[in-house]
Scaffold this motif. Structure first.
Motif, PDB file in Angstrom:
ATOM      1  N   THR A 459       0.842  -1.196   0.000  1.00 55.49           N
ATOM      2  CA  THR A 459       0.000   0.000   0.000  1.00 55.49           C
ATOM      3  C   THR A 459       0.878   1.247   0.000  1.00 55.49           C
ATOM      4  N   VAL A 460       0.650   2.127  -0.976  1.00 52.91           N
ATOM      5  CA  VAL A 460       1.372   3.402  -1.088  1.00 52.91           C
ATOM      6  C   VAL A 460       0.385   4.517  -0.757  1.00 52.91           C
ATOM      7  N   THR A 461       0.724   5.336   0.228  1.00 51.34           N
ATOM      8  CA  THR A 461      -0.137   6.439   0.664  1.00 51.34           C
ATOM      9  C   THR A 461       0.574   7.758   0.410  1.00 51.34           C
ATOM     10  N   LEU A 462      -0.100   8.657  -0.315  1.00 52.88           N
ATOM     11  CA  LEU A 462       0.482   9.952  -0.674  1.00 52.88           C
ATOM     12  C   LEU A 462      -0.510  11.058  -0.343  1.00 52.88           C
ATOM     13  N   PRO A 463      -0.036  12.245   0.049  1.00 49.07           N
ATOM     14  CA  PRO A 463      -0.947  13.361   0.335  1.00 49.07           C
ATOM     15  C   PRO A 463      -1.617  13.860  -0.941  1.00 49.07           C
ATOM     16  N   ALA A 464      -2.940  14.036  -0.885  1.00 51.73           N
ATOM     17  CA  ALA A 464      -3.695  14.490  -2.049  1.00 51.73           C
ATOM     18  C   ALA A 464      -3.649  16.001  -2.167  1.00 51.73           C
ATOM     19  N   VAL A 465      -3.835  16.500  -3.409  1.00 47.96           N
ATOM     20  CA  VAL A 465      -3.965  17.942  -3.641  1.00 47.96           C
ATOM     21  C   VAL A 465      -5.359  18.191  -4.205  1.00 47.96           C
TER      22      VAL A 465
END
Length: 499
Positions: A459-465
């Motif tokens: 699972t890759v979690t990245l901050p959304a824009v």
């Protein structure tokens, strides 16, 4: 004499602290004892004066006689054992004394007389003029009526009391010396119990520094020393493990490099000898091209890892749609998946834009590595499920396979550099290490869940824009932050073959 070092410091600190504590305690003790004795003497005399005054003054007023008789009666009736009684006039001149001193003595002006003239019970402690003897004087005014008003002054020696106090002080000092000696012995033993393990740990550390990584700190040490010994042993174990991983990596990468080089060299020599038809020539050139691309991929992977370690990885950041990145990744690996009969399925909302601020090429490299590993370790005719969703301002992309899985022992090490669960599968063991570094550069996280024989979920979690970002800007890694930098032409190429 204790030699310089921690032992000496510990002993001196303990000794100094206990010495100051004993000095303070003995000082307070001697003051309290002295005050007790002096107060006892004062209370005895003052009580005698009060009782005598209450009894004698009324009688004296009714039977007032001449001065001489009054003084004689006062000396007789007010006498107190072990004290000298003096009768003074209001000017401080001695009129009579129980020791028969002459009455023409000098005028006394000690503080006890002044206090007595003010109607208080006066007290004075000092040295007797002439003899230098330590004395206590207690005075009070007696009013016998008319002009017969006198100051009654009792004088007692403090030499015996001071002698007893001195003996008591010497005894307390001897006890203090004994306590200090015991403290010295105990502090030396305590210091040695600390220094001995430190010396042992230091000796083992020196051997480790000389390359003896097989030695370990032995001994069941407690508290911080035990933690230090355990940490040092763990460090040695990790260095040995890292060296083993490095050796395995060198062996593996040597094999990985030698195999394509052998193919390239063999076909180059074969083609150079001539005499082959165009079809064989085309096959040979294809093999050379394929093996060259493989070499380029291996070298670039090692270069990427080197840049990450030296904080020189360049990122070209802009608004990136993660769903599109995942879809492009699926297209890139489709042929490899078809060859192994592995099916790919994407679960996401096609109407939503899952945007992040990042480098599209590097994020694609992340998902290529993860999906390629999923295909590599999946069984034939199995499924790989990919999903993209948004939760709490985070874009979450997951890759789930039903392959061979990873044991719990290997799962905690699989993202370490150079680590490979199975060296026979090829590769450098840097793929997941690079993937994690790239995700962290995008202020994200990567997690892995796996069970041996049941598959793995990455699972890759990245901050959304929420909004479209401005034009792309070139940034370079600098610790945990990114700073603008002119984009290099060499970074515009996307390596889709990297794993």
């Amino acid at each position: 004499m204790i030699k310089k070092g921690i032992t000496r410091q510990i002993v001196l600190h303990y000794f100094f602290v206990v010495f100051l504590a004993l000095l303070l305690v003995e000082f307070v003790f001697m003051l309290a004892v002295q005050r007790y004795y002096y107060e006892s003497i004062y209370n005895t005399i003052s009580t005698h004066i009060s009782n005598s005054k209450d009894f004698f003054e009324p009688i004296a007023r009714e039977n007032t006689t001449e001065d001489g008789n009054n003084l004689s009666r006062l000396l007789v009736n007010l006498a107190l054992s072990n004290t000298e009684l003096e009768i003074l006039d209001l000017n401080g001149r001695v009129l009579a004394s129980s020791t028969a001193f002459e009455s023409d003595r000098a005028v006394l002006q000690t503080s006890d007389i002044m206090q007595a003239l003010n109607g208080d019970m006066g007290r004075w402690i000092g040295r007797q003029p002439g003899t230098g003897e330590s004395v206590m004087a207690v005075s009070h005014k007696f009013d016998l009526g008319g002009e017969n008003t006198y100051v009654i002054r009792y004088l007692t020696s403090l030499e015996d009391v001071n002698s007893k106090l001195l003996n008591m002080g010497l005894l307390a000092a001897a006890v203090g010396v004994g306590v200090l000696a015991i403290v010295l012995i105990i502090s030396i033993g305590m210091a040695n119990s600390i220094v001995r393990p430190i010396n042992n740990i230091t000796a083992v550390s020196a051997q480790m520094a000389r390359g003896r990584l097989d030695v370990r700190v032995k001994g069941n040490y407690k508290h911080e020393l035990g933690e230090l010994a355990s940490t040092l042993n763990f460090m040695a174990h990790e260095i040995v493990r890292s060296n083993q991983i490095k050796d395995d990596f060198i062996s593996s990468i040597s094999h990985e490099l030698r195999t394509p080089l052998t193919s390239i060299k063999g076909w180059s020599e074969t083609l150079d000898s001539g005499g082959y038809d165009p079809e064989e020539t085309r096959i040979g050139m294809g093999i050379i091209s394929k093996e060259t691309e493989r070499l380029i991929g291996l070298v670039e992977e090692m270069l990427d890892f080197s840049k990450l370690q030296q904080n020189q990885m360049k990122l070209v950041k802009g608004t990136v749609n993660i769903r599109e990145i995942v879809q492009e990744t699926m297209l890139n690996v489709w042929a490899k998946a078809e060859q192994k009969q592995v099916h790919l399925k994407l679960e996401t909302d096609e109407t939503r834009a899952y945007n992040v601020h990042g480098d599209g090429n590097r994020l694609k490299q992340v998902f290529l590595n993860v999906v390629d590993n999923a295909i590599k370790f999946s069984h034939e005719n199995s499924w790989i499920f990919l999903s993209v969703k948004e939760e709490n301002g985070q874009i979450i992309a997951a890759v789930q396979d039903t392959g061979i899985g990873i044991s719990e022992e290997h799962l905690i090490k699989v993202r370490d550099r150079f680590f490979q669960v199975n060296h026979q599968n090829g590769g450098t063991g840097l793929g997941l290490a690079i993937t994690q570094e790239l995700v962290e550069l995008h202020e994200g996280t990567i997690t892995m869940q796996s069970e041996l024989g049941s598959g793995t979920t990455v699972t890759v979690t990245l901050p959304a824009v929420a909004e479209e970002m401005g034009p792309e800007e070139s940034v370079t890694q600098s610790g945990d932050t990114a700073v603008p930098e002119e984009r290099a032409a060499s970074d515009t190429k996307s390596d889709l073959e990297k794993s």
